[in-house]
Enzyme design. Structure first.
Site, PDB file in Angstrom:
ATOM      1  N   HIS A 121      38.980 -26.614 -49.829  1.00 64.18           N
ATOM      2  CA  HIS A 121      40.359 -26.214 -49.476  1.00 64.18           C
ATOM      3  C   HIS A 121      41.419 -26.852 -50.366  1.00 64.18           C
ATOM      4  O   HIS A 121      42.576 -26.954 -49.965  1.00 64.18           O
ATOM      5  CB  HIS A 121      40.634 -26.546 -48.002  1.00 64.18           C
ATOM      6  CG  HIS A 121      39.937 -25.623 -47.041  1.00 64.18           C
ATOM      7  ND1 HIS A 121      39.693 -25.952 -45.723  1.00 64.18           N
ATOM      8  CD2 HIS A 121      39.433 -24.372 -47.207  1.00 64.18           C
ATOM      9  CE1 HIS A 121      39.070 -24.942 -45.131  1.00 64.18           C
ATOM     10  NE2 HIS A 121      38.891 -23.985 -45.997  1.00 64.18           N
ATOM     11  N   CYS A 152      58.830 -25.984 -59.353  1.00 65.78           N
ATOM     12  CA  CYS A 152      57.858 -25.787 -60.431  1.00 65.78           C
ATOM     13  C   CYS A 152      58.502 -26.168 -61.761  1.00 65.78           C
ATOM     14  O   CYS A 152      59.579 -25.663 -62.088  1.00 65.78           O
ATOM     15  CB  CYS A 152      57.435 -24.316 -60.453  1.00 65.78           C
ATOM     16  SG  CYS A 152      56.530 -23.862 -61.936  1.00 65.78           S
ATOM     17  N   GLY A 191      31.850 -33.841 -38.867  1.00 66.39           N
ATOM     18  CA  GLY A 191      33.269 -33.906 -38.510  1.00 66.39           C
ATOM     19  C   GLY A 191      34.048 -32.630 -38.723  1.00 66.39           C
ATOM     20  O   GLY A 191      35.224 -32.675 -39.068  1.00 66.39           O
ATOM     21  N   GLU A 219      31.788 -34.195 -30.648  1.00 69.31           N
ATOM     22  CA  GLU A 219      31.785 -32.938 -29.873  1.00 69.31           C
ATOM     23  C   GLU A 219      31.125 -31.855 -30.707  1.00 69.31           C
ATOM     24  O   GLU A 219      31.814 -31.006 -31.286  1.00 69.31           O
ATOM     25  CB  GLU A 219      33.217 -32.521 -29.529  1.00 69.31           C
ATOM     26  CG  GLU A 219      33.951 -33.511 -28.653  1.00 69.31           C
ATOM     27  CD  GLU A 219      35.381 -33.046 -28.338  1.00 69.31           C
ATOM     28  OE1 GLU A 219      35.731 -31.886 -28.590  1.00 69.31           O
ATOM     29  OE2 GLU A 219      36.136 -33.892 -27.840  1.00 69.31           O
ATOM     30  N   ALA A 233      31.098 -40.143 -37.096  1.00 69.65           N
ATOM     31  CA  ALA A 233      30.521 -40.122 -38.445  1.00 69.65           C
ATOM     32  C   ALA A 233      30.332 -41.533 -38.991  1.00 69.65           C
ATOM     33  O   ALA A 233      29.279 -41.870 -39.546  1.00 69.65           O
ATOM     34  CB  ALA A 233      31.425 -39.318 -39.374  1.00 69.65           C
TER      35      ALA A 233
HETATM   36  N1  LIG Z   1      41.828 -35.251 -43.714  1.00 69.05           N
HETATM   37  C1  LIG Z   1      42.142 -34.023 -44.118  1.00 69.05           C
HETATM   38  O1  LIG Z   1      42.142 -33.717 -45.300  1.00 69.05           O
HETATM   39  C2  LIG Z   1      42.463 -32.983 -43.071  1.00 69.05           C
HETATM   40  C3  LIG Z   1      42.971 -33.346 -41.823  1.00 69.05           C
HETATM   41  C4  LIG Z   1      43.244 -32.337 -40.883  1.00 69.05           C
HETATM   42  C5  LIG Z   1      42.978 -30.999 -41.209  1.00 69.05           C
HETATM   43  N2  LIG Z   1      42.487 -30.685 -42.442  1.00 69.05           N
HETATM   44  C6  LIG Z   1      42.225 -29.254 -42.760  1.00 69.05           C
HETATM   45  O2  LIG Z   1      42.244 -28.523 -41.582  1.00 69.05           O
HETATM   46  C7  LIG Z   1      41.141 -27.661 -41.373  1.00 69.05           C
HETATM   47  C8  LIG Z   1      40.522 -28.130 -40.079  1.00 69.05           C
HETATM   48  O3  LIG Z   1      39.161 -27.908 -39.924  1.00 69.05           O
HETATM   49  P1  LIG Z   1      38.104 -29.094 -39.704  1.00 69.05           P
HETATM   50  O4  LIG Z   1      36.925 -28.460 -39.068  1.00 69.05           O
HETATM   51  O5  LIG Z   1      37.963 -29.848 -40.949  1.00 69.05           O
HETATM   52  O6  LIG Z   1      38.786 -30.098 -38.693  1.00 69.05           O
HETATM   53  P2  LIG Z   1      39.260 -29.941 -37.214  1.00 69.05           P
HETATM   54  O7  LIG Z   1      40.498 -30.753 -37.098  1.00 69.05           O
HETATM   55  O8  LIG Z   1      39.296 -28.511 -36.800  1.00 69.05           O
HETATM   56  O9  LIG Z   1      38.112 -30.635 -36.367  1.00 69.05           O
HETATM   57  C9  LIG Z   1      37.853 -31.986 -36.442  1.00 69.05           C
HETATM   58  C10 LIG Z   1      36.488 -32.242 -35.864  1.00 69.05           C
HETATM   59  O10 LIG Z   1      36.164 -33.608 -36.098  1.00 69.05           O
HETATM   60  C11 LIG Z   1      35.544 -34.135 -34.950  1.00 69.05           C
HETATM   61  N3  LIG Z   1      35.711 -35.595 -34.988  1.00 69.05           N
HETATM   62  C12 LIG Z   1      36.753 -36.339 -34.539  1.00 69.05           C
HETATM   63  N4  LIG Z   1      36.540 -37.649 -34.801  1.00 69.05           N
HETATM   64  C13 LIG Z   1      35.342 -37.733 -35.445  1.00 69.05           C
HETATM   65  C14 LIG Z   1      34.573 -38.807 -35.981  1.00 69.05           C
HETATM   66  N5  LIG Z   1      35.005 -40.070 -35.916  1.00 69.05           N
HETATM   67  N6  LIG Z   1      33.383 -38.514 -36.558  1.00 69.05           N
HETATM   68  C15 LIG Z   1      32.928 -37.218 -36.639  1.00 69.05           C
HETATM   69  N7  LIG Z   1      33.612 -36.180 -36.147  1.00 69.05           N
HETATM   70  C16 LIG Z   1      34.813 -36.423 -35.559  1.00 69.05           C
HETATM   71  C17 LIG Z   1      36.191 -33.418 -33.777  1.00 69.05           C
HETATM   72  O11 LIG Z   1      35.337 -33.422 -32.649  1.00 69.05           O
HETATM   73  C18 LIG Z   1      36.390 -32.004 -34.354  1.00 69.05           C
HETATM   74  O12 LIG Z   1      35.243 -31.197 -34.118  1.00 69.05           O
HETATM   75  C19 LIG Z   1      40.288 -27.855 -42.582  1.00 69.05           C
HETATM   76  O13 LIG Z   1      40.418 -26.695 -43.307  1.00 69.05           O
HETATM   77  C20 LIG Z   1      40.902 -29.000 -43.394  1.00 69.05           C
HETATM   78  O14 LIG Z   1      41.198 -28.558 -44.703  1.00 69.05           O
HETATM   79  C21 LIG Z   1      42.234 -31.647 -43.373  1.00 69.05           C
HETATM   80 ZN   LIG Z   2      56.550 -21.569 -61.811  1.00 69.42          ZN
END
Ligand SMILES: NC(=O)c1ccc[n+]([C@@H]2O[C@H](COP(=O)([O-])OP(=O)(O)OC[C@H]3O[C@@H](n4cnc5c(N)ncnc54)[C@H](O)[C@@H]3O)[C@@H](O)[C@H]2O)c1
Ligand SMILES: [Zn+2]
Length: 250
Positions: A121, A152, A191, A219, A233
């Protein structure tokens, strides 16, 4: 199966694995203090990620969208990779063939020193031109950004975050690299809430192609996996690594 036997079972699979693919989502960065979108402490309780991370939101109100990204960039800039990122970084250098396909935009896998990261992403540290003026994407790690919304340098039009928004397509090259990595012995799904497509389809494809697929999530929600370890994790990967590392010759 008990938690302990799950950890042992994953460790023995990894010992025998030649090709490992890890699919990671926001949960792997939760212990670094970066809010997830969903799950118990998920962002979406307070912020409507699905309403901000879209091309429509940006067209309507680029300043609000940028304020939200600038706020997330500040949190991420202060965060450090946690034990889960560290263990994957070690495995990426120790095991023969490892690919980490991450949905995260935070760059923590790279900062932990992981080899073979595919950013599904994009990156929150990259910007691109929203007018597609021909200027290539560029890096900007200043926090906070001095001007919101940023511009830009090519055409002075609005810059946008270098991330994939809801409703946008994945770069074809990234998609192809990710799918190639699903021909693996072991696939870990760590995660992710497995609801954002097409990322969520990758785990299902690994199951179809015959990999041993294990999910690590307090979960679990991915369907058809061989092993679902309901744990954090950073704890689960640390436990697995403590079983693996004594077997590595000095
Ligand atoms: N850190 C980041 O870069 C970030 C943060 C938030 C969202 N996003 C973006 O948002 C979208 C969300 O989708 P997603 O599925 O990545 O995240 P999500 O937020 O939809 O889900 C997070 C998942 O992580 C689990 N979780 C929480 N704590 C945890 C731990 N300590 N260990 C393992 N699992 C744990 C939850 O149960 C949940 O299922 C993605 O496309 C991502 O690009 C990125
Ligand atoms: Zn431009």
């Amino acid at each position: 199966m008990s938690f302990d036997s799950d950890i042992h079972s994953l460790a023995s699979r990894l010992k025998a694995a030649r090709r490992l693919t890890v699919l990671t989502g926001a949960g792997i960065s939760a212990a670094s203090g970066i809010p997830t979108f969903r799950g118990p402490d998920g962002l979406s309780r307070n912020f409507r990620a699905e309403q901000l991370a879209t091309p429509e939101a940006f067209a309507r109100d680029p300043k609000t969208v940028w304020e939200w990204y600038d706020w997330r960039r500040q949190i991420i800039a202060r965060a450090k990779p946690n034990r889960a990122h560290e263990v994957l970084a070690v495995w990426s250098r120790r095991l023969p063939d490892v690919t980490v396909v991450t949905q995260n935009v935070d760059g923590l896998h790279e900062r932990a020193g992981t080899k073979g990261v595919v950013r599904f992403h994009g990156s929150i540290w990259e910007l691109s031109c929203s007018n597609a003026c021909g200027r290539e994407a560029w890096s900007d790690d200043r926090v906070p950004l001095p001007e919101l919304p940023p511009r830009c340098p090519g055409c002075s039009g609005l810059a946008r975050p270098g991330v994939v928004w809801f409703g946008e397509a994945i770069n074809l090259d990234i998609l192809a690299r990710s799918r190639r990595a699903l021909d693996c012995d072991v696939c870990l799904v760590v995660g992710t809430s497995s609801v954002v497509y097409p990322a969520a389809a990758l785990a299902a494809e690994a199951v179809e192609r015959g990999a041993f697929v294990a999910e690590i999530n307090p979960e679990p929600g991915a369907s058809g996996v061989d092993l679902a370890i309901a744990g954090k994790a950073e704890e689960v990967l640390d436990r697995v690594e403590s079983l693996l590392s004594p077997s590595i010759p000095p």
